[in-house]
Design a protein around this motif. Structure first.
Motif: not given
Lengths: 585, 334
Positions: A310-316, A319-320, A323, A379-380, A383, A386, B38, B224, B297, B299-301
């Motif tokens: 989340l800190d690096l912008g990968a929002l999804t 939540l995964y 879960r 996902l990461l 990437n 990432w 998500q 963040a 929703w 990729l990272p940044r």
């Protein structure tokens, strides 16, 4: 804990004649005079290989002339040996050891903050948790548990109602001191002298800090010239509280340290007390502890993964991860009755036997989780973005791991296989099979990979625990209630007079601990959580020191971030993964 | 004469209302899409399928207390809002939604103004929009906002250049800067320009994400690090306008331009009757918008310096090469 060997002890004794050796079963310490102290430490570090710094603290003995005793815990990574060095302060002063181990910086500041012991030669000896200008030293024995009540804080509703006396509510108007805005400003200025263009504050409340930490960044453009951290917003004085509680009473407090991995904290504490009291733990309890500690580790690493991404912008990913976390929470809730601060373990065993169907749920979870991990990886891990954000950022060298006393995945990310589950197997870790993943470079990406792989290893351990627990009969004991210091389970208390009397006695008088010392630590998701207990033969510890992995891991942050940007800071902080409940205690 | 003005006003009204409504409902679409990506539901309480959620949000934002930070530069603080919102609307002035048709003997073009420098207007508006961000960061008197706006400025400066060169290839082939002409030339040739200019399209996509501040280029927000960056000191609907302009109107506008440049605008088989050009245009545009949301929703940044790095060191050389090659080919075959 594998303590220093006899031969080494002899060798040291021959060289330093006036060194006093105190050997307990779970703590071996050398008592050194003031003059030989620095020389002795240098010798231990350079020639005997005790290069890994573990902890530093003080003990207050008000009836002695020197009063404060410095306690230094060191570790030899080559021979897997540990040792404690003690020395007495002179006129409240001790020499600094930051020139030998820079990781002692924060430890010395904490000791200064809590005891008022001054460390000669420390570069910036300021308070660690409390604010500048606070007049007292809370961990001294003459400081009362409830503090000095010296400030009047009337109820706001009473003030607004214009009422003066007598107060209508039954609560005290006089409280202990709290920090004013001026105090906080003074604290901020004492920590960091501005050198560059602008000082950016992160915190005390900021989404990137994962808790109430306060970062100060001195920025030149986006480049960080210098940085400091103000801790203490969550400081509750747990070590002071522990001195006033029976051993069993302190257990729920440990939940509130690293609140994300409560069971691991409990495990570490319970083991320290069991070592002090000499309590054997039944096999079933060992396996239950191991299984839940590993579930908790996955839980904690999932939180790290989610917030780090989340800190690096990968929002999804966040939540995964949540879960899957929910499923673990559910398993824990079903067994302990609580989700977060579980209070599940007991001295001598666990609180409850396994709930019906737990093992099936755990098996289903493990089976499902391998696939979920693949999802996170896809996902990461490969990437490009990432990789760009994490590769070669915040590189920690092996030397720094030892010098700063880093532990947990942060140490292992740098290629140091420092894992207490292997080095000093506790619970059932010596009976299960697992590997320790280590990194090569020591950058943010390696720490990421190490944690991801640790989750796989945790799954392996859980599988083996489930297998073993399935074989154990349902009637097997889960708590060693024969021991006089272990409380019986509730259902026995209601049916058995002896058990009731025993519990009554423990609740009223506490456990009777023999005099002695114990240093015991466990591998927490955030590094080595150690408990140093100095007992004078009472039902309460004379001094209980909590060695926090998160605090020492965070202490390298200001060094690593120099020259980086604030976008690196967020990636780096995520990879160090501190939890404020544990750094502040 | 008066009728011309009325027609123009009518077109403006339609685009404005549709634009605003779309912007509001795109928030719902985005939240639904994000929710399903998500593994959650998205808005589902207000109205059927949560369809009234944007209205509820709007009411909430409008009725919020206005808080302006102490030390803020108040005129600039408000000017920033205007400069963020207006350019994103003005992009729509050169978007052709369909072929011209005749009503009562009068030819009507479904475009607000068919100027022959349509694409230049798009670039100009993209450049002006950055002032909104910079002013917002400067006027807020906050370090987070300030750093966020500086990051955005750095990004826009580098991607403007790449965008210009990327689109040049299409302009060379079509031989016109007018959006209507570009679509017509594609229909005449019977081919979409993405076939001739795939590299340019990819470059355009990068620039589109950078200009609209979408992931992976949302560094000016970076919640963040910078607590949403440049708009952190805005509250209520003032706060709501920034994402509306940047995240929704800009994305839709630039997607529409992408459809015009690379996907043949409104061209497509006549399977929906007389409305089919408009439907094709909207379908293509929203496919691109959906792609943007999907990226957002997943990729990272990036980091600020990486973004500018990529723009100057990788994208710009590729764009230049693309232009040179296209120019040669066009010269040889015409």
């Amino acid at each position: 804990m594998p303590w220093i060997s006899k031969e080494r002890e002899e060798r040291i004794k021959n060289r330093y004649k006036d060194v006093n050796i105190i050997r307990y079963e779970h703590a071996v310490s050398f008592e050194v005079g003031k003059d030989a102290f620095k020389d002795f430490l240098k010798y231990l570090k350079d020639e005997e290989g005790f290069k890994h710094f573990v902890d530093l603290t003080c003990i207050d003995f008000p009836d002695r002339d020197e009063r404060f005793q410095g306690v230094y815990t060191l570790y030899n990574p080559d021979y897997n040996e540990r040792v404690i060095v003690k020395t007495w302060a002179h006129n409240g002063r001790l020499p600094t050891v930051t020139d030998l181990w820079p990781g002692a910086k924060w430890g010395e500041r904490e000791a200064y903050d809590m005891f008022g012991v001054e460390f000669e030669g420390h570069e910036n000896l300021k308070r660690m948790f409390l604010w500048e200008g606070y007049p007292h030293f809370p961990l001294r024995k003459d400081f009362p548990l409830e503090g000095y009540k010296e400030e009047e804080l009337p109820s706001l509703t009473e003030v607004l109602a214009g009422r003066e006396d007598p107060p209508s509510h039954d609560f005290e108007l006089v409280h202990t001191k709290i920090a004013t805005l001026e105090d906080i400003e003074r604290t901020e200025r004492a920590r960091l002298k501005k050198k560059a263009q602008l000082v950016l504050n992160w915190g005390p409340l900021h989404p990137g800090t994962h808790g109430t930490i306060w970062f100060l960044f001195d920025l030149e453009g986006e480049e960080v010239v210098q940085c400091d951290v103000i801790l203490g917003q969550l400081h509750r004085g747990m070590e002071k509280i522990a001195e006033h509680l029976h051993y069993f009473q302190f257990l729920p407090y440990t939940d509130r340290m690293d609140y994300i991995s409560a069971i691991c904290n409990e495990l570490s504490y319970v083991q320290a007390v069991e070592k002090l009291l000499g309590i054997e733990v039944p096999e079933k309890a060992k396996y239950i502890r191991t299984m839940f500690a590993e579930l908790q580790r996955i839980n904690s690493h999932l939180l790290w993964l989610g917030t780090g991404a989340l800190d690096l912008g990968a929002l999804t990913v966040f939540l995964y991860a949540f879960r899957e976390r929910e499923k673990i929470m559910d398993i824990i809730e079903g067994n302990a009755g609580y989700r977060l601060t579980t209070a599940f373990l007991r001295i001598g065993g666990v609180h409850y036997d396994l709930a019906e169907g737990t093992l099936d749920v755990v098996k289903a979870f493990v089976k499902d989780f391998y696939g979920r991990l693949k999802e996170y990886h896809s996902l990461l891990t490969r990437n490009r973005i990432w990789l760009r954000r994490t590769k070669d950022k915040g590189i920690i060298t092996k030397e720094d791991v030892h010098a700063y006393g880093l532990s947990g995945p942060v140490a292992r990310g740098s290629g140091v296989p420092y894992d207490l589950r292997k080095l000093e197997p506790y619970a059932a870790y010596d009976e299960v099979d697992f590997d320790i993943p280590v990194g090569e470079v020591g950058d943010v990406y390696d720490r990421y990979l190490v944690r991801m792989e640790e989750m796989v290893q945790s799954l392996r351990i859980i599988e083996q625990c489930v297998e073993k627990l399935e074989k154990l009969p349902k009637s097997a004991p889960y708590i060693n209630k024969k021991h006089p210091a272990v409380m019986s389970p509730k259902q026995d208390v209601f049916h058995d007079l002896e058990d009731m009397v025993k519990n009554f006695r423990i609740v009223v008088h506490g456990e009777e601990a023999p005099p002695g010392e114990v240093f015991s630590s466990a591998e927490n998701p955030r590094g080595e959580l150690g408990f140093f207990i100095h007992s004078k033969g009472d039902s309460r510890p004379y001094r209980l020191r909590i060695r926090s992995g998160a605090l020492y891991n965070l202490s390298i942050f200001p060094k690593l971030i120099q020259g980086g940007s604030i976008a690196d800071a967020i990636a780096l902080l995520g990879s160090l993964d501190p939890v404020v409940g544990e750094t502040d205690r | 004469m008066i009728i011309d003005v009325l027609i123009a006003l009518g077109k403006i009204a339609v685009v404005l209302l549709v634009g605003l409504g779309l912007g509001a409902y795109l928030t719902w679409v985005e939240r639904k899409v994000a929710g399903h990506i998500q593994a959650r539901m998205g808005p589902s309480v207000v109205g059927p399928f949560g369809l009234f959620q944007p209205i509820a949000d709007g009411v909430k934002l409008v009725t919020k207390e206005s808080i302006i930070p102490r030390g803020a530069d108040v005129p600039v603080y408000y000017l920033a809002l205007i400069l963020a919102l207006v350019p994103s609307f003005l992009i729509f002035s050169v978007v052709p939604f369909g072929p011209s048709f005749t009503v009562f003997g009068r030819e009507i073009k479904p475009i607000i103004s068919d100027v022959n420098i349509g694409l230049l207007i798009v670039f100009a508006m993209g450049s002006i929009a950055v002032y909104g961000t910079i002013f917002a960061g400067w006027a807020s008197n906050s370090k987070y906002a300030f750093i966020g706006s500086l990051r955005k400025a750095a990004v826009i400066v580098s991607y403007e250049v790449v965008l210009g060169f990327a689109v040049l290839g299409v302009i060379l082939i079509a031989g016109s800067l007018s959006t209507v002409e570009i679509v017509n030339s594609q229909i005449e040739k019977g081919i979409w320009y993405i076939v001739y200019q795939p590299v340019a399209f990819i470059l355009y996509l990068f620039c589109m994400l950078a200009e609209s501040g979408r992931v992976p280029f949302d560094i000016q927000e970076a919640e963040a690090e910078l607590v949403t960056g440049y708009n952190v000191e805005y509250g209520g609907m003032r706060f709501g306008l920034f994402p509306l302009a940047e995240w929704y109107l800009n994305v839709v506008g630039l997607s529409a331009i992408a459809v015009v440049l690379f996907f043949g605008g409104w061209s497509g088989p006549h399977i929906f009757g007389p409305l089919s050009p408009y439907i094709w245009f909207l379908v293509k545009t929203f496919a691109l918008v959906f792609f943007t949301l999907w990226l957002h929703w997943t990729l990272p940044r990036f980091q600020a310096k990486d973004i500018t790095d990529i723009a100057w060191k990788i994208l710009l050389p590729i764009a230049l090469l693309n232009v040179v090659v296209t120019a040669f080919v066009v010269y040889l075959f015409s």
